[in-house]
Design a protein around this motif. Structure first.
Motif, PDB file in Angstrom:
ATOM      1  N   TRP A  26      28.227  48.193  55.319  1.00 33.75           N
ATOM      2  CA  TRP A  26      29.315  48.345  56.285  1.00 33.75           C
ATOM      3  C   TRP A  26      29.773  49.802  56.354  1.00 33.75           C
ATOM      4  CZ3 TRP A  26      32.307  43.811  53.605  1.00 33.75           C
ATOM      5  CH2 TRP A  26      31.737  42.572  53.991  1.00 33.75           C
ATOM      6  N   PRO A  27      28.943  50.716  56.838  1.00 30.38           N
ATOM      7  CA  PRO A  27      29.360  52.124  56.871  1.00 30.38           C
ATOM      8  C   PRO A  27      30.476  52.409  57.860  1.00 30.38           C
ATOM      9  CG  PRO A  27      27.272  51.839  58.027  1.00 30.38           C
ATOM     10  CD  PRO A  27      27.575  50.523  57.354  1.00 30.38           C
ATOM     11  N   GLU A  28      30.599  51.609  58.919  1.00 32.16           N
ATOM     12  CA  GLU A  28      31.596  51.874  59.952  1.00 32.16           C
ATOM     13  C   GLU A  28      32.535  50.697  60.189  1.00 32.16           C
ATOM     14  OE1 GLU A  28      29.464  53.106  63.390  1.00 32.16           O
ATOM     15  OE2 GLU A  28      28.664  54.926  62.442  1.00 32.16           O
ATOM     16  N   THR A  29      32.527  49.749  59.277  1.00 32.85           N
ATOM     17  CA  THR A  29      33.427  48.608  59.385  1.00 32.85           C
ATOM     18  C   THR A  29      33.943  48.286  57.992  1.00 32.85           C
ATOM     19  OG1 THR A  29      33.638  46.334  60.228  1.00 32.85           O
ATOM     20  CG2 THR A  29      31.526  46.937  59.222  1.00 32.85           C
ATOM     21  N   SER A  30      34.650  47.173  57.827  1.00 33.75           N
ATOM     22  CA  SER A  30      35.289  46.894  56.542  1.00 33.75           C
ATOM     23  C   SER A  30      35.224  45.407  56.222  1.00 33.75           C
ATOM     24  CB  SER A  30      36.754  47.327  56.578  1.00 33.75           C
ATOM     25  OG  SER A  30      37.490  46.492  57.469  1.00 33.75           O
ATOM     26  N   LEU A  31      35.593  45.092  54.989  1.00 30.56           N
ATOM     27  CA  LEU A  31      35.659  43.700  54.572  1.00 30.56           C
ATOM     28  C   LEU A  31      36.588  42.907  55.485  1.00 30.56           C
ATOM     29  CD1 LEU A  31      35.218  41.341  52.555  1.00 30.56           C
ATOM     30  CD2 LEU A  31      37.110  42.284  51.220  1.00 30.56           C
ATOM     31  N   LYS A  32      37.730  43.480  55.818  1.00 28.10           N
ATOM     32  CA  LYS A  32      38.666  42.755  56.667  1.00 28.10           C
ATOM     33  C   LYS A  32      38.054  42.464  58.037  1.00 28.10           C
ATOM     34  CE  LYS A  32      43.347  42.537  58.456  1.00 28.10           C
ATOM     35  NZ  LYS A  32      44.716  43.105  58.420  1.00 28.10           N
TER      36      LYS A  32
ATOM     37  N   SER B  30      36.249  38.413  61.505  1.00 32.47           N
ATOM     38  CA  SER B  30      35.383  38.150  62.658  1.00 32.47           C
ATOM     39  C   SER B  30      34.365  37.053  62.361  1.00 32.47           C
ATOM     40  CB  SER B  30      34.625  39.422  63.050  1.00 32.47           C
ATOM     41  OG  SER B  30      33.678  39.757  62.049  1.00 32.47           O
ATOM     42  N   LEU B  31      34.319  36.621  61.080  1.00 35.89           N
ATOM     43  CA  LEU B  31      33.371  35.622  60.569  1.00 35.89           C
ATOM     44  C   LEU B  31      31.932  36.117  60.523  1.00 35.89           C
ATOM     45  CD1 LEU B  31      34.681  32.238  62.084  1.00 35.89           C
ATOM     46  CD2 LEU B  31      35.244  33.309  59.890  1.00 35.89           C
ATOM     47  N   ARG B  32      31.697  37.396  60.846  1.00 30.09           N
ATOM     48  CA  ARG B  32      30.334  37.923  60.746  1.00 30.09           C
ATOM     49  C   ARG B  32      29.854  37.947  59.302  1.00 30.09           C
ATOM     50  NH1 ARG B  32      32.485  41.780  64.614  1.00 30.09           N
ATOM     51  NH2 ARG B  32      32.875  43.222  62.882  1.00 30.09           N
ATOM     52  N   MET B  33      30.791  38.049  58.370  1.00 29.40           N
ATOM     53  CA  MET B  33      30.442  38.064  56.957  1.00 29.40           C
ATOM     54  C   MET B  33      29.842  36.735  56.512  1.00 29.40           C
ATOM     55  SD  MET B  33      33.028  38.809  53.778  1.00 29.40           S
ATOM     56  CE  MET B  33      32.514  38.578  52.075  1.00 29.40           C
ATOM     57  N   PHE B  34      30.254  35.658  57.165  1.00 32.63           N
ATOM     58  CA  PHE B  34      29.877  34.324  56.706  1.00 32.63           C
ATOM     59  C   PHE B  34      28.793  33.653  57.543  1.00 32.63           C
ATOM     60  CE2 PHE B  34      34.450  34.979  55.790  1.00 32.63           C
ATOM     61  CZ  PHE B  34      34.384  34.992  54.402  1.00 32.63           C
ATOM     62  N   TYR B  35      28.744  33.957  58.829  1.00 33.93           N
ATOM     63  CA  TYR B  35      27.895  33.191  59.740  1.00 33.93           C
ATOM     64  C   TYR B  35      26.950  34.067  60.548  1.00 33.93           C
ATOM     65  CZ  TYR B  35      31.014  29.211  58.983  1.00 33.93           C
ATOM     66  OH  TYR B  35      31.740  28.203  58.420  1.00 33.93           O
ATOM     67  N   ALA B  36      25.764  33.556  60.773  1.00 32.63           N
ATOM     68  CA  ALA B  36      24.830  34.199  61.689  1.00 32.63           C
ATOM     69  C   ALA B  36      25.316  34.064  63.133  1.00 32.63           C
ATOM     70  CB  ALA B  36      23.441  33.588  61.536  1.00 32.63           C
TER      71      ALA B  36
ATOM     72  N   ILE C 177      43.979  46.299  50.972  1.00 32.91           N
ATOM     73  CA  ILE C 177      42.754  46.907  50.454  1.00 32.91           C
ATOM     74  C   ILE C 177      41.528  46.466  51.242  1.00 32.91           C
ATOM     75  CG2 ILE C 177      42.378  45.067  48.766  1.00 32.91           C
ATOM     76  CD1 ILE C 177      41.519  48.821  48.364  1.00 32.91           C
ATOM     77  N   ALA C 178      41.587  45.309  51.886  1.00 38.01           N
ATOM     78  CA  ALA C 178      40.419  44.797  52.605  1.00 38.01           C
ATOM     79  C   ALA C 178      39.960  45.749  53.699  1.00 38.01           C
ATOM     80  CB  ALA C 178      40.732  43.428  53.194  1.00 38.01           C
ATOM     81  N   GLU C 179      40.877  46.574  54.224  1.00 36.26           N
ATOM     82  CA  GLU C 179      40.509  47.544  55.254  1.00 36.26           C
ATOM     83  C   GLU C 179      39.796  48.756  54.663  1.00 36.26           C
ATOM     84  OE1 GLU C 179      43.808  48.633  57.691  1.00 36.26           O
ATOM     85  OE2 GLU C 179      44.557  46.573  57.852  1.00 36.26           O
ATOM     86  N   LYS C 180      39.907  48.938  53.350  1.00 35.91           N
ATOM     87  CA  LYS C 180      39.321  50.107  52.692  1.00 35.91           C
ATOM     88  C   LYS C 180      38.025  49.779  51.955  1.00 35.91           C
ATOM     89  CE  LYS C 180      43.874  52.229  52.100  1.00 35.91           C
ATOM     90  NZ  LYS C 180      44.850  52.766  51.126  1.00 35.91           N
TER      91      LYS C 180
END
Length: 260
Positions: free
Chosen positions: A104-110, A115-121, A139-142
């Motif tokens: 995630w070079p240009e996005t974050s955990l949050k 967005s659910l992209r972390m969990f689902y295709a 912290i999720a944004e960092k």
């Protein structure tokens, strides 16, 4: 071309120290494998399919997996994840641990979680089902860059209380780091699990309770806390474990074995 991840075989024969201090990581992996065996557990690398089968076969004591570890739902590939399985003397699965890497070079955990992209295709289909994720921890944004998500944690009831929670999560974090040169390791743990001390026993240095509300098929709804750790803290934790265990400095022969 990226080297294939190990999917079978005893742990010490499959580990390779690619990033990080060879001496510390080599000593730790040998100690951890021995510590698990002293508790009646032999550790192996396994496949994502093996993890799903173990989960379904132990539904009486284990909730469904987070879809991030399901190839069909989460779009995870074998190159981006690994699974550790512990077996008893009879070959039965008694412990599991998994990890997945995100870049995630240009996005974050949050951003990726909500967005659910972390969990689902297919996050659009997940939203249409009513799935969602809310995170209130600042912290999720960092948490960005190469981020490891640690999960798939389960111990069979008769192997709980054997201190495996101090061993397997650390193996997973250390291997993920030396494999992928990770910036962060994260975990989403139920508030009850955190209250029971698992996150602290696992060595996490930062924990925020009740900051995640997750509704994910087929997991259902749960309130979670967020645990996270950066690389310098990960290595400091391993060094502290080695100091307490009084493990001698690794010799050239052992270092070579730890790297194969």
């Amino acid at each position: 071309m990226q080297e294939p991840l190990p999917v079978s075989g005893r742990l010490p024969t499959q580990l390779k120290v690619k990033y990080g201090p060879v001496d510390l990581l080599g000593r730790f992996f040998l100690w951890a494998d021995t510590a698990a065996r002293d508790r009646g557990v032999t550790l192996f690398f396994a496949s994502l399919k093996d993890l799903i089968e173990a989960n379904r076969g132990n539904s009486d004591s284990w909730r469904p997996l987070v879809p991030a570890f399901d190839e069909a739902l989460g779009g995870v590939t074998p190159e981006a994840a690994f699974v550790l399985i512990g077996r008893n003397k009879d070959g039965e699965v008694v412990a599991t641990q998994a990890a997945r890497i995100y870049d995630w070079p240009e996005t974050s955990l949050k951003d990726e979680a909500t967005s659910l992209r972390m969990f689902y295709a297919d996050p659009d289909a997940a939203f249409a089902r009513g799935d969602r994720c809310e995170i209130t921890a600042p912290i999720a944004e960092k948490i960005t860059g190469r981020v490891v998500f640690s999960g798939g944690i389960w111990y069979r009831r008769d192997f709980r209380g054997k201190d495996l929670g101090t061993i397997l999560p650390r193996i997973s974090r250390a291997y993920a780091f030396t494999r992928w040169n990770s910036d962060f390791t994260t975990g989403m743990l139920g508030d009850g699990v955190i209250a029971g001390g698992l996150a602290e026993r696992a060595g996490y240095t930062k924990i925020e309770l009740g900051c995640i509300k997750l509704v994910a098929s087929p997991l259902g709804e749960m309130r979670c806390g967020l645990a996270w750790m950066q690389t310098d803290e990960l290595l400091a934790d391993l060094a502290a474990i080695m100091d307490r265990a009084n493990v001698p400095v690794i010799g050239p022969r052992i270092a070579e074995e730890a790297n194969h």
